[in-house]
Design an enzyme around this catalytic site. Structure first.
Site, PDB file in Angstrom:
ATOM      1  N   ASN A   9       0.871  -1.177   0.000  1.00  0.00           N
ATOM      2  CA  ASN A   9       0.000   0.000   0.000  1.00  0.00           C
ATOM      3  C   ASN A   9       0.903   1.220   0.000  1.00  0.00           C
ATOM      4  O   ASN A   9       1.501   1.563   1.021  1.00  0.00           O
ATOM      5  CB  ASN A   9      -0.894  -0.007   1.252  1.00  0.00           C
ATOM      6  N   TRP A  10       1.003   1.839  -1.156  1.00  0.00           N
ATOM      7  CA  TRP A  10       1.933   2.975  -1.279  1.00  0.00           C
ATOM      8  C   TRP A  10       1.437   4.228  -0.561  1.00  0.00           C
ATOM      9  O   TRP A  10       2.183   5.178  -0.399  1.00  0.00           O
ATOM     10  CB  TRP A  10       2.149   3.322  -2.761  1.00  0.00           C
ATOM     11  N   LYS A  11       0.161   4.234  -0.190  1.00  0.00           N
ATOM     12  CA  LYS A  11      -0.446   5.443   0.382  1.00  0.00           C
ATOM     13  C   LYS A  11      -0.185   6.624  -0.579  1.00  0.00           C
ATOM     14  O   LYS A  11      -0.094   6.418  -1.773  1.00  0.00           O
ATOM     15  CB  LYS A  11       0.078   5.716   1.788  1.00  0.00           C
ATOM     16  N   HIS A  95      -9.681   1.134   4.919  1.00  0.00           N
ATOM     17  CA  HIS A  95      -8.393   1.320   5.606  1.00  0.00           C
ATOM     18  C   HIS A  95      -8.619   2.245   6.810  1.00  0.00           C
ATOM     19  O   HIS A  95      -9.430   3.171   6.741  1.00  0.00           O
ATOM     20  CB  HIS A  95      -7.370   1.931   4.633  1.00  0.00           C
ATOM     21  N   GLU A  97      -7.010   4.623   7.928  1.00  0.00           N
ATOM     22  CA  GLU A  97      -6.795   6.046   7.651  1.00  0.00           C
ATOM     23  C   GLU A  97      -8.043   6.648   7.002  1.00  0.00           C
ATOM     24  O   GLU A  97      -8.403   7.794   7.255  1.00  0.00           O
ATOM     25  CB  GLU A  97      -5.545   6.227   6.774  1.00  0.00           C
ATOM     26  N   GLU A 167      -5.589  -5.106  10.561  1.00  0.00           N
ATOM     27  CA  GLU A 167      -4.576  -4.059  10.752  1.00  0.00           C
ATOM     28  C   GLU A 167      -4.841  -3.317  12.056  1.00  0.00           C
ATOM     29  O   GLU A 167      -5.662  -2.384  12.089  1.00  0.00           O
ATOM     30  CB  GLU A 167      -4.636  -3.057   9.594  1.00  0.00           C
ATOM     31  N   GLY A 173       2.202   2.152  10.630  1.00  0.00           N
ATOM     32  CA  GLY A 173       3.144   3.266  10.466  1.00  0.00           C
ATOM     33  C   GLY A 173       3.831   3.664  11.758  1.00  0.00           C
ATOM     34  O   GLY A 173       4.451   4.726  11.835  1.00  0.00           O
ATOM     35  N   SER A 212       3.192  -2.204  10.242  1.00  0.00           N
ATOM     36  CA  SER A 212       4.652  -2.132  10.411  1.00  0.00           C
ATOM     37  C   SER A 212       5.375  -3.444  10.110  1.00  0.00           C
ATOM     38  O   SER A 212       6.369  -3.776  10.747  1.00  0.00           O
ATOM     39  CB  SER A 212       5.013  -1.646  11.821  1.00  0.00           C
ATOM     40  N   GLY A 233       2.649  -1.228   4.222  1.00  0.00           N
ATOM     41  CA  GLY A 233       2.705   0.189   3.864  1.00  0.00           C
ATOM     42  C   GLY A 233       4.126   0.630   3.582  1.00  0.00           C
ATOM     43  O   GLY A 233       4.675   0.381   2.506  1.00  0.00           O
ATOM     44  N   GLY A 234       4.742   1.272   4.571  1.00  0.00           N
ATOM     45  CA  GLY A 234       6.056   1.882   4.395  1.00  0.00           C
ATOM     46  C   GLY A 234       7.089   0.985   3.719  1.00  0.00           C
ATOM     47  O   GLY A 234       7.812   1.430   2.819  1.00  0.00           O
TER      48      GLY A 234
END
Ligand code: PEP
Length: 251
Positions: A9-11, A95, A97, A167, A173, A212, A233-234
């Site tokens: 997930n590149w966000k 998600h 977010e 999640e 993150g 993470s 993600g990251g």
């Protein structure tokens, strides 16, 4: 045996030149990954780039969100049919977010899930508790309620071709991962909840862990009985790290 799946997930990260390098490095490294399926969920403007670079490769792509509406006066929104036009295989829905920053409630998440399915796109439904909810022992209740809202709206059969991602909000993150045992316990509860409606669907359901995930932690997490891969993600923004996570899905 469920196939492992790892989704990046590149966000809201990336630019044309960086994406090209990242996607090319992933495609080049994919033969080292083994049997796990791999996908990247990119920002909307880069779907065309993903499609043109990935169309002839085993790397799938998708979106991070979609509208629950089919079409109409919804300025700034993107429909499931538009995502299908760009070859999206997956769309992330719900998600944390989106839930926290854009006020997406369970009913809207369920409608987005249904919209994706109607366009032939596999929804990746995210569920997860906040730290306060975990500390007050509400994790399973919260996750079950998020899941039930979608199951009630679309029916359990719709989960036969869907993915759930557990999640924990406190792990996204933050550099803090759930322990393999904590994650496994919630994954088992999710599978049992779906099994309460349809045991076959539950057995085949891919349930990913997200929060993470790094190459170092992925192996032990992915080895748990009810963990079928990861939503990353990251670490999905760094080709070497993401490929190492994908490799860990095969051990
Ligand atoms: C995510 O974006 O869903 C996620 C899990 O992010 P990170 O891996 O950076 O925690």
């Amino acid at each position: 045996m469920r196939q492992k799946l790892v989704v990046g997930n590149w966000k809201m990260h990336g630019c044309g030149a960086d994406n090209r390098r990242l996607l090319q490095a992933l495609v080049a490294g994919l033969p080292t990954v083994g049997d796990a399926s791999v996908a990247v969920c990119v920002p909307f403007p880069y779907l065309a780039q993903a499609q043109s670079l990935l169309a002839a490769t085993p790397l799938a792509w998708g979106a991070q969100n979609l509208s629950e509406h089919a079409q109409g006066a919804y300025t700034g929104e993107v429909s499931a049919a538009m995502l299908a036009d760009f070859g999206c295989r997956y769309a992330i829905v719900g998600h944390s977010e989106r839930r926290a920053l854009y006020g997406e409630a369970d009913a809207q998440v369920a409608a987005k899930f249904a919209a994706a399915k109607a366009a032939g796109i596999t929804p990746i439904l995210c569920v997860g508790e906040t730290l306060a909810q975990r500390e007050s022992d509400e994790t399973v209740a919260v996750v079950s309620a998020q899941l039930d809202a979608v199951l009630d709206a679309v029916g359990v059969a719709a989960f036969a071709d869907a993915v759930v991602a557990y999640e924990p909000v406190w792990a996204i993150g933050t550099g803090r991962t759930a322990t393999p045992a904590q994650a496994q316990a919630v994954h088992a509860a999710i599978r049992a909840r779906v099994a309460g409606r349809d045991a076959d669907v539950a057995r085949g359901l891919q349930i990913l862990y997200g929060g993470s995930v790094k190459a170092q932690s992925a192996g032990e997490i992915f080895a748990q009985a009810d963990i079928d891969g990861g939503l990353v993600g990251g670490a999905s923004l760094v080709a070497e790290e993401f490929l190492a996570i994908c490799q860990a899905a095969n051990r």
